[in-house]
Scaffold this motif. Structure first.
Motif, PDB file in Angstrom:
ATOM      1  N   ILE A 124      -3.408  -6.551  -1.842  1.00 29.80           N
ATOM      2  CA  ILE A 124      -2.498  -5.438  -1.558  1.00 29.80           C
ATOM      3  C   ILE A 124      -2.082  -5.541  -0.092  1.00 29.80           C
ATOM      4  CG2 ILE A 124      -2.234  -2.933  -1.435  1.00 29.80           C
ATOM      5  CD1 ILE A 124      -4.372  -2.791  -3.678  1.00 29.80           C
ATOM      6  N   GLU A 147      -2.434  -0.314  -7.892  1.00 29.36           N
ATOM      7  CA  GLU A 147      -3.240  -1.373  -7.271  1.00 29.36           C
ATOM      8  C   GLU A 147      -3.373  -2.564  -8.212  1.00 29.36           C
ATOM      9  OE1 GLU A 147      -6.839   0.705  -6.278  1.00 29.36           O
ATOM     10  OE2 GLU A 147      -5.998   1.532  -4.425  1.00 29.36           O
ATOM     11  N   ARG A 200      -1.979  -6.273  -7.243  1.00 31.13           N
ATOM     12  CA  ARG A 200      -2.966  -7.371  -7.203  1.00 31.13           C
ATOM     13  C   ARG A 200      -2.643  -8.460  -8.221  1.00 31.13           C
ATOM     14  NH1 ARG A 200      -7.469  -3.322  -6.376  1.00 31.13           N
ATOM     15  NH2 ARG A 200      -7.967  -3.529  -4.164  1.00 31.13           N
ATOM     16  N   ALA A 240       0.819  -1.218   0.000  1.00 32.55           N
ATOM     17  CA  ALA A 240       0.000   0.000   0.000  1.00 32.55           C
ATOM     18  C   ALA A 240       0.853   1.267   0.000  1.00 32.55           C
ATOM     19  CB  ALA A 240      -0.948  -0.005   1.199  1.00 32.55           C
TER      20      ALA A 240
END
Length: 120
Positions: A87, A77, A81, A48
């Protein structure tokens, strides 16, 4: 995904434009392979905090060749992923480190390494 280019192709399918519109972001996420060429390189940016850092590096959005404005966070993201299935946080990665004695060693005091008798 095996290569940043494949991530870029996936981005173009998802948000339009061409892979080159996204390549620089995906290259940045995987640039750490230059230091550690196996899956562990992901611990440095595939989380993140790394996604938010990508915004600092590339800006909040990018405009693809179709004229569509795409949040860089979405691209990050997607990359993470596709590689990890989720994440994680930076803490998730760091919790997996095996502590070693040198990691917590007390650093030399600066005053012990300088000749404090020397005057400028």
């Amino acid at each position: 995904m095996a290569h940043p280019y494949h991530h870029a192709v996936s981005s173009a399918r998802r948000w339009g434009g061409v892979p080159a519109d996204y390549q620089h972001v995906h290259d940045w996420f995987d640039a750490t392979k230059a230091h550690l060429p196996d899956f562990r390189h992901r611990a440095l940016r595939h989380h993140a905090e790394g996604i938010f850092l990508a915004e600092d590096v590339f800006g909040v959005t990018l405009t693809n060749s179709d004229g569509r404005v795409v949040p860089v966070r979405w691209v990050g993201e997607q990359h993470v992923r596709e590689d990890l299935g989720r994440i994680p946080t930076a803490a998730d990665w760091l919790r997996e480190l095996t502590p070693r004695s040198w990691m917590g060693a007390v650093a030399e005091r600066l005053s012990e390494t300088l000749d404090v008798r020397a005057t400028p």
